[in-house]
Design a protein around this motif. Structure first.
Motif, PDB file in Angstrom:
ATOM      1  N   GLU A  78      33.634 -20.022  18.041  1.00 12.98           N
ATOM      2  CA  GLU A  78      33.747 -21.220  17.216  1.00 12.98           C
ATOM      3  C   GLU A  78      33.813 -20.784  15.762  1.00 12.98           C
ATOM      4  O   GLU A  78      33.096 -19.873  15.353  1.00 12.98           O
ATOM      5  N   SER A  79      34.704 -21.437  14.983  1.00 12.77           N
ATOM      6  CA  SER A  79      34.880 -21.068  13.585  1.00 12.77           C
ATOM      7  C   SER A  79      34.411 -22.187  12.664  1.00 12.77           C
ATOM      8  O   SER A  79      34.451 -23.363  13.031  1.00 12.77           O
ATOM      9  N   TYR A  80      33.983 -21.781  11.473  1.00 17.18           N
ATOM     10  CA  TYR A  80      33.413 -22.713  10.507  1.00 17.18           C
ATOM     11  C   TYR A  80      34.072 -22.509   9.146  1.00 17.18           C
ATOM     12  O   TYR A  80      34.814 -21.550   8.917  1.00 17.18           O
ATOM     13  N   SER A  81      33.764 -23.430   8.238  1.00 10.81           N
ATOM     14  CA  SER A  81      34.252 -23.284   6.872  1.00 10.81           C
ATOM     15  C   SER A  81      33.620 -22.040   6.258  1.00 10.81           C
ATOM     16  O   SER A  81      32.691 -21.454   6.808  1.00 10.81           O
ATOM     17  N   ASN A  82      34.118 -21.653   5.082  1.00 11.55           N
ATOM     18  CA  ASN A  82      33.679 -20.435   4.406  1.00 11.55           C
ATOM     19  C   ASN A  82      33.971 -19.188   5.245  1.00 11.55           C
ATOM     20  O   ASN A  82      33.289 -18.168   5.143  1.00 11.55           O
ATOM     21  N   ASN A  83      34.998 -19.301   6.098  1.00 10.84           N
ATOM     22  CA  ASN A  83      35.486 -18.163   6.875  1.00 10.84           C
ATOM     23  C   ASN A  83      34.428 -17.520   7.758  1.00 10.84           C
ATOM     24  O   ASN A  83      34.363 -16.299   7.895  1.00 10.84           O
ATOM     25  N   LEU A  84      33.584 -18.333   8.356  1.00 10.10           N
ATOM     26  CA  LEU A  84      32.562 -17.833   9.266  1.00 10.10           C
ATOM     27  C   LEU A  84      32.995 -18.077  10.702  1.00 10.10           C
ATOM     28  O   LEU A  84      33.454 -19.160  11.041  1.00 10.10           O
ATOM     29  N   THR A  85      32.874 -17.053  11.538  1.00  7.70           N
ATOM     30  CA  THR A  85      33.217 -17.164  12.950  1.00  7.70           C
ATOM     31  C   THR A  85      32.067 -16.660  13.804  1.00  7.70           C
ATOM     32  O   THR A  85      31.495 -15.612  13.523  1.00  7.70           O
ATOM     33  N   PHE A  86      31.743 -17.409  14.842  1.00  7.17           N
ATOM     34  CA  PHE A  86      30.732 -17.013  15.814  1.00  7.17           C
ATOM     35  C   PHE A  86      31.428 -16.727  17.134  1.00  7.17           C
ATOM     36  O   PHE A  86      32.346 -17.438  17.523  1.00  7.17           O
ATOM     37  N   ALA A  87      30.995 -15.667  17.813  1.00  5.11           N
ATOM     38  CA  ALA A  87      31.605 -15.348  19.111  1.00  5.11           C
ATOM     39  C   ALA A  87      30.561 -14.767  20.048  1.00  5.11           C
ATOM     40  O   ALA A  87      29.663 -14.050  19.624  1.00  5.11           O
ATOM     41  N   THR A  88      30.682 -15.101  21.319  1.00  2.88           N
ATOM     42  CA  THR A  88      29.877 -14.457  22.349  1.00  2.88           C
ATOM     43  C   THR A  88      30.756 -13.467  23.100  1.00  2.88           C
ATOM     44  O   THR A  88      31.983 -13.592  23.111  1.00  2.88           O
ATOM     45  N   VAL A  89      30.120 -12.469  23.695  1.00  2.00           N
ATOM     46  CA  VAL A  89      30.827 -11.516  24.550  1.00  2.00           C
ATOM     47  C   VAL A  89      30.290 -11.698  25.961  1.00  2.00           C
ATOM     48  O   VAL A  89      29.130 -11.392  26.234  1.00  2.00           O
ATOM     49  N   LYS A  90      31.110 -12.225  26.834  1.00  2.00           N
ATOM     50  CA  LYS A  90      30.701 -12.617  28.185  1.00  2.00           C
ATOM     51  C   LYS A  90      30.155 -11.425  28.975  1.00  2.00           C
ATOM     52  O   LYS A  90      30.799 -10.397  29.112  1.00  2.00           O
ATOM     53  N   GLY A  91      28.927 -11.595  29.472  1.00  2.00           N
ATOM     54  CA  GLY A  91      28.324 -10.578  30.318  1.00  2.00           C
ATOM     55  C   GLY A  91      27.658  -9.437  29.583  1.00  2.00           C
ATOM     56  O   GLY A  91      27.126  -8.518  30.206  1.00  2.00           O
ATOM     57  N   ALA A  92      27.659  -9.463  28.250  1.00  2.00           N
ATOM     58  CA  ALA A  92      27.077  -8.363  27.472  1.00  2.00           C
ATOM     59  C   ALA A  92      25.603  -8.613  27.209  1.00  2.00           C
ATOM     60  O   ALA A  92      25.142  -9.748  27.156  1.00  2.00           O
ATOM     61  N   GLY A  93      24.890  -7.539  27.035  1.00  2.00           N
ATOM     62  CA  GLY A  93      23.475  -7.622  26.702  1.00  2.00           C
ATOM     63  C   GLY A  93      23.228  -7.129  25.297  1.00  2.00           C
ATOM     64  O   GLY A  93      24.053  -7.282  24.416  1.00  2.00           O
ATOM     65  N   HIS A  94      22.103  -6.489  25.113  1.00  2.00           N
ATOM     66  CA  HIS A  94      21.675  -6.013  23.789  1.00  2.00           C
ATOM     67  C   HIS A  94      21.802  -4.500  23.767  1.00  2.00           C
ATOM     68  O   HIS A  94      21.030  -3.800  24.421  1.00  2.00           O
ATOM     69  N   MET A  95      22.857  -3.919  23.148  1.00  2.00           N
ATOM     70  CA  MET A  95      23.812  -4.566  22.273  1.00  2.00           C
ATOM     71  C   MET A  95      25.176  -4.657  22.967  1.00  2.00           C
ATOM     72  O   MET A  95      25.447  -3.897  23.881  1.00  2.00           O
ATOM     73  N   ALA A  96      26.025  -5.571  22.486  1.00  2.00           N
ATOM     74  CA  ALA A  96      27.232  -5.928  23.215  1.00  2.00           C
ATOM     75  C   ALA A  96      28.143  -4.747  23.570  1.00  2.00           C
ATOM     76  O   ALA A  96      28.613  -4.650  24.711  1.00  2.00           O
ATOM     77  N   PRO A  97      28.441  -3.806  22.636  1.00  2.00           N
ATOM     78  CA  PRO A  97      29.360  -2.722  22.989  1.00  2.00           C
ATOM     79  C   PRO A  97      28.849  -1.808  24.094  1.00  2.00           C
ATOM     80  O   PRO A  97      29.628  -1.116  24.743  1.00  2.00           O
ATOM     81  N   VAL A  98      27.541  -1.791  24.306  1.00  2.00           N
ATOM     82  CA  VAL A  98      26.982  -0.965  25.384  1.00  2.00           C
ATOM     83  C   VAL A  98      27.485  -1.456  26.734  1.00  2.00           C
ATOM     84  O   VAL A  98      27.775  -0.665  27.650  1.00  2.00           O
TER      85      VAL A  98
END
Length: 440
Positions: free
Chosen positions: A401-421
């Motif tokens: 989901e994107s917001y004003s002031n160029n802010l974007t939030f994203a989830t990574v499906k199935g990822a834990g802490h931390m996502a790239p792992v």
């Protein structure tokens, strides 16, 4: 995952999973080119350019920050320069290099007394970006201070030292001055990365400060955004995942309104949260679908000032180390990393100063996306692109989901802490689109 991009210092894109006369410092870094790494299952030289070194960032206490620099495998002269900070606080940057976004991965095989083996990681972010993996704050990884007081640092002071490091590093690597610059990190670094960027932007107003940073944005993944929000978010997260019952969730909501769930003041609230903790304790909160394993963080027996240190025997074996998890557990890689990095032959290959030892560990129900979304809501930015899925290889990779002031939030499906792992391919695709200023 949070990120922020800057096309100009006054314009920010945030994405959450970041003198008229030149006065140059008289400085020469202890840069060292690493061509071979012990344990790497590949004949010959490294398939990428690796440099390590120390940069002094505090002359009073002799604070020196250690770094790993890996050039982009695509086009180093034009690709972005990313500075990566690990969480903790106090995790080594090698955590990010070998377990998350770097070009190395440990082979998860039972430790037999020999050096753990490494292989090339095909989803490394160095395929499209130059990356500095920085051991920060002082005391993390191989960074050190010559005085005990040098280890007494907080988020603000460590962020200032990180900026000093970057300024000095760029002076010594002027070929990267014009590259787009991004600051990134995850977990606890979610608090520090924005401070580093804030310091950089403030410094840009000082005409005497050189060189100038070509800062374009920042990225923070699985971020700690604030203890009250993050810890309180664990209850609705657990409810949404079917971990706790409707009744327990409602009773906590009714009896704990306005309280800090980590330090409840009323007895009814504390009793209910103890029940919640019993459910939570049965799961591995870094990734609730994976087996619960032993702690992955080293537990040093000795402390020097405020710095954690570890004893290593002459035989290269660690005398005091982390608990050994089961081989089936993902945390086994942390154990292998600990053994590998504390080996004398590895430290010689990396040109590490002899009196420094490494400690690492990561401690997502930890910082649930529910809390991150709540933090985004608190900014009161209007929505510009409503909740939708984003895809990799024709499959849903998460939601954004994107917001004003160029802010974007994203989830990574199935990822834990931390996502790239957990989702390396998807996170690389996300990073590639972000630095290219494309929608997810």
């Amino acid at each position: 995952m949070l990120t922020a991009n800057y096309s100009h210092p006054s314009i920010m894109r945030l994405f959450l999973f970041f003198l008229c006369i030149f006065r140059w410092f008289l400085f020469s870094s202890a840069a060292f080119k690493v061509t071979h790494l012990p344990g790497l299952l590949q004949q010959g030289a490294l398939p990428f350019h690796l440099e390590t070194g120390y940069i002094e960032v505090d002359e009073v206490y002799g604070v020196e920050l250690f770094y790993y620099f890996i050039e982009s495998e695509r086009n180093p002269s034009e690709d972005p320069l990313l500075v990566w900070l690990s969480g903790g606080p106090g995790c080594s940057a090698f955590n990010g290099l070998s377990l998350e976004i770097g070009p190395l991965k440990f082979i998860s095989e039972r430790y037999n007394g020999s050096l753990p083996n490494l292989v090339y990681h095909p989803y490394s972010w160095t395929k499209i970006s130059n990356i500095i993996f920085l051991d920060s704050p002082v005391g993390a990884g191989f960074s050190f201070s010559n005085h005990p007081q040098g280890y007494e640092s907080g988020d603000k002071s460590s962020s200032k030292l990180a900026m000093i490091f970057l300024r000095k590093w760029l002076i010594d690597h002027q070929q990267f001055l014009s590259n787009p610059l991004y600051i990134a990190g995850d977990s606890y670094a979610g608090k520090v990365v924005p401070l580093v960027v804030h310091n950089i932007l403030n410094a840009e107003n000082d005409m005497e400060q050189q060189p100038k940073f070509n800062i374009q944005g920042y990225m923070i993944g699985n971020p700690m955004t604030g203890e009250l929000i993050d810890f309180n978010a664990r209850v609705p997260f657990a409810f949404g995942m079917g971990i706790i019952s409707d009744e327990l969730y409602q009773r906590i909501d009714e009896n704990c309104k306005g309280e800090d769930y980590k330090n409840p003041k009323s007895s009814p609230c504390a009793s209910l949260l103890q029940i919640f903790d019993n459910f939570k304790s049965e799961l591995w909160d870094e990734q609730i679908l994976e087996p619960k394993c032993s702690l992955d963080a080293p537990n040093p027996k000795y402390t020097v000032g405020t710095r954690r240190s570890m004893n290593v025997q002459e035989s290269n074996t660690v005398l005091f180390g982390p608990p050994i998890p089961e081989l089936k557990c993902r945390t086994y890689d942390y154990y292998l990393m600990y053994i590998w990095a504390n080996s004398n032959i590895v430290q010689e290959a990396l040109n590490v100063k002899k009196f420094v030892s490494l400690h690492s560990g990561d401690h997502d129900m930890i910082f649930p996306f529910v809390g991150t979304k709540e933090w985004v809501k608190s900014l009161k930015f209007s929505i510009t692109d409503r909740w939708r899925s984003w895809h990799v290889g024709g499959q849903v990779a998460g939601y954004t989901e994107s917001y004003s002031n160029n802010l974007t939030f994203a989830t990574v499906k199935g990822a834990g802490h931390m996502a790239p792992v957990f989702k390396a391919k998807e996170c690389l695709a996300m990073f590639r689109r972000w630095i290219s200023h494309k929608l997810l």
